[in-house]
Design an enzyme around this catalytic site. Structure first.
Site, short mmCIF file in Angstrom:
data_model
loop_
_atom_site.label_atom_id
_atom_site.label_comp_id
_atom_site.label_asym_id
_atom_site.label_seq_id
_atom_site.Cartn_x
_atom_site.Cartn_y
_atom_site.Cartn_z
N TRP A 72 0.69 -1.31 -0.07
CA TRP A 72 0.05 0.00 -0.14
C TRP A 72 0.92 1.36 0.17
O TRP A 72 0.47 2.58 -0.30
CB TRP A 72 -0.94 0.20 1.30
CG TRP A 72 -0.40 -0.24 2.56
CD1 TRP A 72 -0.13 -1.50 3.23
CD2 TRP A 72 0.57 0.53 3.08
NE1 TRP A 72 0.55 -1.53 4.39
CE2 TRP A 72 1.06 0.06 4.47
CE3 TRP A 72 0.87 1.89 3.25
CZ2 TRP A 72 1.75 0.35 5.40
CZ3 TRP A 72 1.77 2.42 4.12
CH2 TRP A 72 2.17 1.68 5.34
N PRO A 109 -3.15 -6.03 -5.53
CA PRO A 109 -2.76 -5.07 -4.70
C PRO A 109 -3.09 -5.00 -3.25
O PRO A 109 -3.82 -5.85 -2.83
CB PRO A 109 -3.49 -3.75 -5.49
CG PRO A 109 -4.75 -4.44 -5.96
CD PRO A 109 -4.29 -5.75 -6.18
N ALA A 110 -2.44 -4.18 -2.53
CA ALA A 110 -3.19 -4.31 -0.98
C ALA A 110 -4.55 -4.10 -0.80
O ALA A 110 -4.79 -2.95 -1.65
CB ALA A 110 -2.24 -3.24 -0.15
N GLU A 150 11.35 -8.02 -2.70
CA GLU A 150 11.91 -6.94 -2.27
C GLU A 150 11.09 -6.83 -0.74
O GLU A 150 10.14 -6.28 -0.61
CB GLU A 150 11.13 -5.82 -3.08
CG GLU A 150 12.18 -4.49 -3.17
CD GLU A 150 11.51 -3.31 -2.32
OE1 GLU A 150 12.04 -3.38 -1.11
OE2 GLU A 150 10.68 -2.75 -2.81
N LEU A 151 11.88 -6.76 0.22
CA LEU A 151 11.52 -7.05 1.68
C LEU A 151 11.71 -5.93 2.44
O LEU A 151 12.12 -4.77 1.90
CB LEU A 151 11.92 -8.44 2.00
CG LEU A 151 11.54 -9.73 1.31
CD1 LEU A 151 12.16 -11.02 1.71
CD2 LEU A 151 9.92 -9.69 0.93
#
Ligand code: SIN
Length: 475
Positions: free
Chosen positions: A149, A174-175, A249-250
């Site tokens: 988000w 998506p979120a 990608e954290l």
């Protein structure tokens, strides 16, 4: 949702019903609209359609795909005011920042429209006189993504554009907090001529259920995820059953270091930009500040002055530089990090207040030491913990003492120190005398528990392509 000029951008919305989620404005709690949710069997149908669409898409030329992506980019620019407004309404970031994200998101579409034409293979000098060797690159197939988000457009286009340019189809979840930006961006892709089954946006009551389907479905060949390290690690386990390619990608825990020879005004400017972009809710945000003893007091004074000039409020109001946090949980976490730091000996030098709604004042903490929990925690909020340091070697040990390895920043005017420190920082990205490092041409990504894979840049498209080796015999 008034004041959106191109109402087709809101086509995916619906009225309230049991199979819809309400989208809230974090600045005031208003219900903006609703988004329909789909069932698990619908997700499976979408995947089937995506498989068929991909087979046709991969037989188009890169140039044909480029024309559609370029048109998508232009439509994003033409509709940038509406896209930014939708983003501010559902995500909270100030309008100017939202507009910046629309341009940032669009830049990936333009970049990969071009890069798709440059997915070169190799010819390889053969070790045998009877053979000729070459490689070609081919799309992996159906690619899926789960996006966060905090950057509701850019984190989608950074994945969708290379996937589509490579000849993949793309499914994105998506979120749940910010699906409007995703649907609006996809709508512009359809208007640009992209067949709907090539870019599918899905939402379901449960992110866990969607994650299960996307990770475990054999026809999905690639999963790209941006989000927390905990969730990324769980998704990776689930992807193992189908040996799916993944990019992760954290989380991050970026050190922001100011050496004694730094230009302090530049460092303050970079610190504000890096720390308070998106109210501190980015993976690359400066998370802990190491300031050399010799310039500590001057930095604290100038930095605090700059923080006190930030204006908090509804992102639609002119002059606002910090919007709300995304939800109650985020606010609770941010306040508890501050409380915990204070209980361990830190001092609130500025801010630290809980305001009405989801707002927290930008906060400067001093008397912070390496042992405190706040130094090891990804804060995802407007808190700047300042740590005094004396010695470069100890500083490096402390800066690298984290499980994360995404972004890092430092300020110095010595070229020798710049090279040495840049090489020794254990992070995927290093900002040297610069607090804002993201753009479409540079490889974005981390090491250690910040994940793997690179987005943007010339490398980003390889994440969506397989290399095939061709051996021509009989010469
Ligand atoms: C992120 O926080 O996940 C992305 C930030 C960026 O692209 O700069």
């Amino acid at each position: 949702m008034n004041n959106i000029k191109n109402t087709s951008l809101l086509r995916a919305t619906c009225s309230a019903n049991d199979d819809a989620i309400a989208i809230l404005n974090p600045a005031n709690g208003d219900v903006l609209t609703h988004i329909p949710l789909i069932s698990v069997s619908d997700i499976h149908k979408y995947i089937e359609r995506s498989v068929l669409a991909q087979k046709q898409w991969q037989s188009t030329t890169a140039a044909e795909r480029s024309v559609i992506l370029q048109r998508w980019y232009e439509l994003m620019l033409e509709n940038s005011d509406d896209l930014a407004r939708i983003m501010t309404l559902e995500q909270g970031k100030p309008l100017a920042e939202a507009k910046g994200e629309v341009m940032y998101g669009a830049s990936f579409v333009q970049w990969f429209a071009e890069e798709g034409k440059r997915t070169y293979g190799d010819t390889i000098p053969s070790p045998s006189s009877s053979k000729r060797l070459a490689t070609i690159k081919q799309p992996v197939g159906v690619a899926a993504a789960i996006t966060p988000w905090n950057f509701p457009i850019a984190m989608i286009t950074r994945k969708a554009a290379p996937a589509l340019a490579a000849g993949c189809s793309f499914i994105v979840k998506p979120a749940n907090q910010t699906p409007l930006s995703a649907y609006a961006t996809a709508e512009l892709a359809y208007q640009a001529g992209l067949p709907r089954d090539l870019l599918i946006v899905i939402n379901h009551h449960s992110s866990v259920v969607i994650g299960d389907v996307l990770c475990e479905h054999p026809d999905i060949k690639k999963l790209s995820f941006t989000g927390s390290t905990g969730v990324g690690s769980q998704l990776l386990k689930q992807c193992a059953s189908t040996l799916k390619r993944t990019s992760m990608e954290l989380g991050g825990n970026a050190p922001f270091i100011v050496f004694d020879d730094a230009n302090i005004d530049d460092a303050v400017k970079g610190a504000i930009a890096s720390k308070f972009r998106n109210a501190g809710q980015t993976c690359v945000c400066a998370n802990r500040f190491y300031i050399h003893d010799a310039i500590y007091d001057t930095f604290v004074e100038k930095f605090t002055q700059a923080v006190s000039e930030l204006r908090i409020g509804n992102g639609l109001e002119p002059g606002v530089s910090i919007g709300p946090l995304i939800d109650e949980r985020a606010k609770h976490d941010v306040l508890s990090y501050i409380d915990n730091a204070v209980s361990q000996g830190a001092t609130i030098h500025y801010g630290g207040d809980s305001l009405d709604g989801l707002f927290v004042t930008p906060t400067v903490l001093t008397q912070v030491s390496q042992e405190m929990d706040i130094v090891q925690t990804e804060l995802f909020g407007p808190i700047a913990p300042l740590i005094r340091f004396y010695d470069d070697e100890e500083l490096l040990t402390h800066a690298n003492d984290t499980i994360y390895g995404l972004a890092s920043y430092f300020y110095t005017q010595s070229i020798h120190r710049a090279l040495q420190i840049a090489e020794k920082l254990e992070f995927g990205m290093v900002g040297i005398n610069e607090g804002l490092i993201s753009n479409e041409v540079a490889p974005f990504g981390g090491v250690k528990h910040s994940g793997f894979g690179r987005e943007g840049a010339k490398q980003g498209i390889d994440e969506y392509m397989n290399i095939k080796y061709l051996c021509f015999g009989g010469y």
